[in-house]
Design a protein around this motif. Structure first.
Motif, PDB file in Angstrom:
ATOM      1  N   LEU A  65       0.345  -1.304  -0.190  1.00  0.00           N
ATOM      2  CA  LEU A  65       0.229   0.005  -0.304  1.00  0.00           C
ATOM      3  C   LEU A  65       0.942   0.813   0.253  1.00  0.00           C
ATOM      4  N   ALA A  66       0.688   2.121  -0.946  1.00  0.00           N
ATOM      5  CA  ALA A  66       1.347   3.388  -0.685  1.00  0.00           C
ATOM      6  C   ALA A  66       0.412   4.370  -1.565  1.00  0.00           C
ATOM      7  N   GLY A  67       1.353   5.366  -0.430  1.00  0.00           N
ATOM      8  CA  GLY A  67       0.339   6.831  -1.121  1.00  0.00           C
ATOM      9  C   GLY A  67       0.710   7.542   0.296  1.00  0.00           C
ATOM     10  N   ASP A  68      -0.036   9.283   0.520  1.00  0.00           N
ATOM     11  CA  ASP A  68      -0.014  10.292   1.704  1.00  0.00           C
ATOM     12  C   ASP A  68      -1.085  11.153   1.266  1.00  0.00           C
ATOM     13  N   LEU A  69      -1.017  11.490   2.104  1.00  0.00           N
ATOM     14  CA  LEU A  69      -2.353  12.992   1.600  1.00  0.00           C
ATOM     15  C   LEU A  69      -1.307  14.243   1.999  1.00  0.00           C
ATOM     16  N   ASN A  70      -0.740  14.553   1.215  1.00  0.00           N
ATOM     17  CA  ASN A  70       0.085  15.859   1.103  1.00  0.00           C
ATOM     18  C   ASN A  70      -0.719  17.207   0.968  1.00  0.00           C
ATOM     19  N   GLY A  71      -2.474  17.181  -0.126  1.00  0.00           N
ATOM     20  CA  GLY A  71      -2.885  17.315  -0.149  1.00  0.00           C
ATOM     21  C   GLY A  71      -3.927  17.863   0.323  1.00  0.00           C
ATOM     22  N   ARG A  72      -4.233  16.348   1.326  1.00  0.00           N
ATOM     23  CA  ARG A  72      -5.120  17.156   2.412  1.00  0.00           C
ATOM     24  C   ARG A  72      -4.506  17.536   3.688  1.00  0.00           C
ATOM     25  N   ILE A  84      -2.039  19.955   3.493  1.00  0.00           N
ATOM     26  CA  ILE A  84      -0.955  21.156   3.222  1.00  0.00           C
ATOM     27  C   ILE A  84      -1.882  22.735   3.107  1.00  0.00           C
ATOM     28  N   ASP A  85      -2.076  23.785   3.724  1.00  0.00           N
ATOM     29  CA  ASP A  85      -2.331  24.476   4.093  1.00  0.00           C
ATOM     30  C   ASP A  85      -3.190  25.531   2.573  1.00  0.00           C
ATOM     31  N   PRO A  86      -4.180  25.002   1.938  1.00  0.00           N
ATOM     32  CA  PRO A  86      -4.539  26.239   0.900  1.00  0.00           C
ATOM     33  C   PRO A  86      -3.994  27.318  -0.022  1.00  0.00           C
ATOM     34  N   SER A  87      -3.681  27.928   1.289  1.00  0.00           N
ATOM     35  CA  SER A  87      -2.564  29.437   1.058  1.00  0.00           C
ATOM     36  C   SER A  87      -1.154  29.106   0.912  1.00  0.00           C
ATOM     37  N   ASP A  88      -0.643  27.810   0.956  1.00  0.00           N
ATOM     38  CA  ASP A  88       0.781  27.304   0.785  1.00  0.00           C
ATOM     39  C   ASP A  88       0.912  27.774  -0.856  1.00  0.00           C
ATOM     40  N   ARG A  89       1.222  28.898  -1.437  1.00  0.00           N
ATOM     41  CA  ARG A  89       1.486  29.204  -2.549  1.00  0.00           C
ATOM     42  C   ARG A  89       2.700  27.705  -3.474  1.00  0.00           C
ATOM     43  N   LYS A  90       3.497  27.964  -2.656  1.00  0.00           N
ATOM     44  CA  LYS A  90       4.757  26.891  -2.883  1.00  0.00           C
ATOM     45  C   LYS A  90       4.486  25.745  -2.758  1.00  0.00           C
ATOM     46  N   LYS A  91       3.973  24.978  -2.647  1.00  0.00           N
ATOM     47  CA  LYS A  91       3.287  23.542  -1.773  1.00  0.00           C
ATOM     48  C   LYS A  91       1.510  23.005  -2.956  1.00  0.00           C
ATOM     49  N   ALA A  92       1.538  24.050  -2.152  1.00  0.00           N
ATOM     50  CA  ALA A  92      -0.522  22.968  -2.620  1.00  0.00           C
ATOM     51  C   ALA A  92      -0.584  23.140  -3.895  1.00  0.00           C
ATOM     52  N   PRO A  93      -0.407  24.067  -4.713  1.00  0.00           N
ATOM     53  CA  PRO A  93      -1.107  23.474  -5.818  1.00  0.00           C
ATOM     54  C   PRO A  93      -0.043  22.018  -6.963  1.00  0.00           C
ATOM     55  N   VAL A  94       0.730  21.956  -5.690  1.00  0.00           N
ATOM     56  CA  VAL A  94       1.746  21.075  -6.516  1.00  0.00           C
ATOM     57  C   VAL A  94       1.269  19.751  -6.120  1.00  0.00           C
ATOM     58  N   PHE A  95       0.775  19.198  -4.853  1.00  0.00           N
ATOM     59  CA  PHE A  95       0.237  18.466  -4.297  1.00  0.00           C
ATOM     60  C   PHE A  95      -1.013  17.396  -4.512  1.00  0.00           C
ATOM     61  N   GLY A  96      -1.015  16.291  -4.931  1.00  0.00           N
ATOM     62  CA  GLY A  96      -3.346  15.685  -4.590  1.00  0.00           C
ATOM     63  C   GLY A  96      -3.253  14.886  -3.566  1.00  0.00           C
ATOM     64  N   ASP A  97      -3.380  14.143  -3.607  1.00  0.00           N
ATOM     65  CA  ASP A  97      -3.942  12.821  -3.256  1.00  0.00           C
ATOM     66  C   ASP A  97      -4.176  12.013  -3.836  1.00  0.00           C
ATOM     67  N   ALA A  98      -3.798  10.492  -3.355  1.00  0.00           N
ATOM     68  CA  ALA A  98      -4.245   9.306  -3.957  1.00  0.00           C
ATOM     69  C   ALA A  98      -3.710   8.292  -3.178  1.00  0.00           C
ATOM     70  N   VAL A  99      -4.189   7.451  -3.365  1.00  0.00           N
ATOM     71  CA  VAL A  99      -3.110   5.838  -2.332  1.00  0.00           C
ATOM     72  C   VAL A  99      -3.773   4.576  -3.937  1.00  0.00           C
ATOM     73  N   SER A 100      -2.441   4.172  -3.048  1.00  0.00           N
ATOM     74  CA  SER A 100      -2.391   2.794  -4.212  1.00  0.00           C
ATOM     75  C   SER A 100      -2.259   1.167  -3.859  1.00  0.00           C
ATOM     76  N   ALA A 101      -2.933   0.478  -4.165  1.00  0.00           N
ATOM     77  CA  ALA A 101      -2.300  -0.882  -4.365  1.00  0.00           C
ATOM     78  C   ALA A 101      -1.853  -1.918  -5.097  1.00  0.00           C
ATOM     79  N   SER A 102      -0.895  -2.484  -4.814  1.00  0.00           N
ATOM     80  CA  SER A 102      -0.630  -2.928  -5.845  1.00  0.00           C
ATOM     81  C   SER A 102       0.058  -4.867  -4.698  1.00  0.00           C
ATOM     82  N   PHE A 103      -0.261  -5.126  -6.093  1.00  0.00           N
ATOM     83  CA  PHE A 103       0.206  -7.278  -5.462  1.00  0.00           C
ATOM     84  C   PHE A 103       1.228  -8.146  -5.510  1.00  0.00           C
ATOM     85  N   ILE A 104       2.330  -7.752  -4.874  1.00  0.00           N
ATOM     86  CA  ILE A 104       3.407  -8.392  -5.471  1.00  0.00           C
ATOM     87  C   ILE A 104       3.353 -10.620  -5.451  1.00  0.00           C
ATOM     88  N   GLU A 105       3.872 -11.171  -6.602  1.00  0.00           N
ATOM     89  CA  GLU A 105       3.996 -12.344  -6.045  1.00  0.00           C
ATOM     90  C   GLU A 105       5.240 -13.020  -6.665  1.00  0.00           C
TER      91      GLU A 105
END
Lengths: 377, 72
Positions: free
Chosen positions: A147-154, A156-177
């Motif tokens: 399982l991989a992901g982070d909630l940088n979008g959630r 980061i303060d939206p008024s932090d204009r250096k980082k807020a427009p850059v980051f979005g949230d997503a999480v993935s699941a991978s099955f390795i065999e």
């Protein structure tokens, strides 16, 4: 530089989930002095577009469990047969226990299942994949849910204009065999811990805990960007130079190690730091644009840890020979040459939170009852 | 890349409609902002293999200074 070859491990399937909510840069004109020309200029230069943002009550584990349940159902994986679970993120639900434990419980996995949290950012997926492949190749386990992901979008303060427009949230699941037939994969892993302070949260750990005195700290720089106590410091120019030193070479080293030519590769999945960085890496490594998706940043923003998986899940065509190239906070990086021809691609689905979400205040009230032993009253 | 081409490219890098010359003062351009610095860093790195840092930009005053940094 760590070079590793694995012959009997494969990614059987991948799945990404994103939150329902999103922000389009087109709706943030106020941050561009209400000047559409300035907005268009920033879009063209950096690639700003849409970023998905989780609601305040959704955690990375909520989304990871959803991605895993979807992947398990779509691939008809028997939960009883899952040997290990690795969770890579940097914004865990609690300080203790780790998110892998939480996910293990919520996914109702068997008790003889090993779990491991990996605290890594943008290069984390490749490093965790390397860990999972190592565990499988050694014979320690037959398979692993990653399982991989982070909630940088959630977070980061939206008024932090250096980082807020850059980051979005997503999480993935991978099955390795484990796979009996040979399926060689090649990893190039590296670290420069001397760059630890190029991307960091100085306050809030054990080094400098939050206090009533420091929590309201807010400093502005000459460009109008600010840093507050709850946010990270990102030295953008230094990180750019690090990326240019490392990423194009990493791509070439990985191909060379796998003995692949550019013609052999179907897809280069580069960590979507932003459009400018992806296109600069592409130019410097002399990669053909048709094999390097550079629009994923504009569609989903920078998904940190799982960004290279977002690129894979966003593909509308079957996967094939793939180079992963990830780099960032640490500073750390990882490259992988993988044959994903037979990998199930579950694409990108939306995570819907439960209808009755429990507010933070109500959760605290429940913990007080739990502490007092009154939870059943 | 000759000097003419450099100026044309810089116009695109900075996303400015201003006619540029080697004497153009960076601080006179409304577009000379933090985005432009990053874009210039990327341009020098990918087109000239020249690495720059924030201190370089503090001492550069004109488009000509950037060109010299690029080795033109």
């Amino acid at each position: 530089m760590t070079l590793s070859t694995f012959k009997h491990a494969k990614i059987s399937g991948i799945k990404t989930v994103i939150p329902q909510g999103y922000i389009d840069i087109d709706n943030e004109l106020e941050y561009f002095d209400n000047n559409p020309k300035k907005l268009e200029r920033a879009k063209k230069m950096v690639g700003y577009g849409r970023r998905y943002i989780a609601d305040d009550l959704t955690t990375v584990t909520d989304m990871a469990v959803d991605a895993a349940e979807k992947l398990i159902q779509e691939m008809k994986i028997n939960k009883e047969e899952i040997d290990a679970l690795i969770f890579v993120n940097q914004k865990p639900d609690y300080k203790e226990p780790n998110d892998a434990c939480l996910a293990h419980g919520r996914l109702d996995l068997k008790k003889d299942c090993a779990i491991l949290d990996i605290n890594m950012g943008c290069s984390g997926y490749v490093n965790s994949l390397w860990t999972a492949f190592s565990m499988i190749e050694s014979g320690a386990i037959k398979n692993c849910l990653l399982l991989a992901g982070d909630l940088n979008g959630r977070t980061i303060d939206p008024s932090d204009r250096k980082k807020a427009p850059v980051f979005g949230d997503a999480v993935s699941a991978s099955f390795i065999e484990y796979c009996a037939e040979e399926n060689p994969s090649y990893f190039v892993i590296g670290t420069d811990g001397k760059g630890w302070n190029k991307i960091l949260y100085p306050i809030g750990g054990t080094k400098i805990p939050f206090t009533h005195e420091n929590i309201d700290l807010r400093i502005e720089d000459e460009n109008g960007y600010y840093w507050d106590a709850k946010q990270s410091i990102l030295k953008g120019e230094d990180v750019f130079n690090f990326t240019m030193d490392v990423a194009p070479k990493l791509m070439n080293d990985t191909m060379q190690f796998a003995q692949w030519n550019i013609e052999d590769v179907d897809l280069f999945s580069i960590h979507q730091a932003n459009y400018q960085i992806v296109s600069s890496i592409m130019r410097k490594a002399a990669l053909p644009a048709d094999k390097v998706p550079s629009d994923v940043f504009s569609k989903y923003a920078n998904n940190s840890t799982t960004s290279v998986v977002t690129v894979l899940c966003d593909q509308q065509k079957p996967l094939g020979k793939t180079i992963l190239c990830a780099f960032g906070v640490g500073l750390a990086w990882g490259g992988a040459a993988l044959d994903l021809t037979n990998t199930y691609n579950g694409g990108i689905s939306t995570y819907y939170p439960p209808k009755e979400q429990v507010s933070h205040q109500k959760q605290i009230e429940n913990w007080i009852k739990y502490f007092k032993g009154e939870e059943n009253e | 890349m000759n000097k003419e081409e450099f100026l044309t490219q810089m116009q695109d890098v900075l996303q400015t409609e201003e006619e540029l010359s080697f004497d153009t003062v960076l601080d006179d351009l409304v577009e000379w902002d933090s985005l432009s610095v990053m874009a210039t860093m990327a341009f020098l790195e990918t087109s000239f293999n020249v690495k720059t840092n924030m201190n370089d930009y503090k001492s550069m005053k004109t488009i000509g200074d950037i060109a010299r940094k690029a080795g033109l």
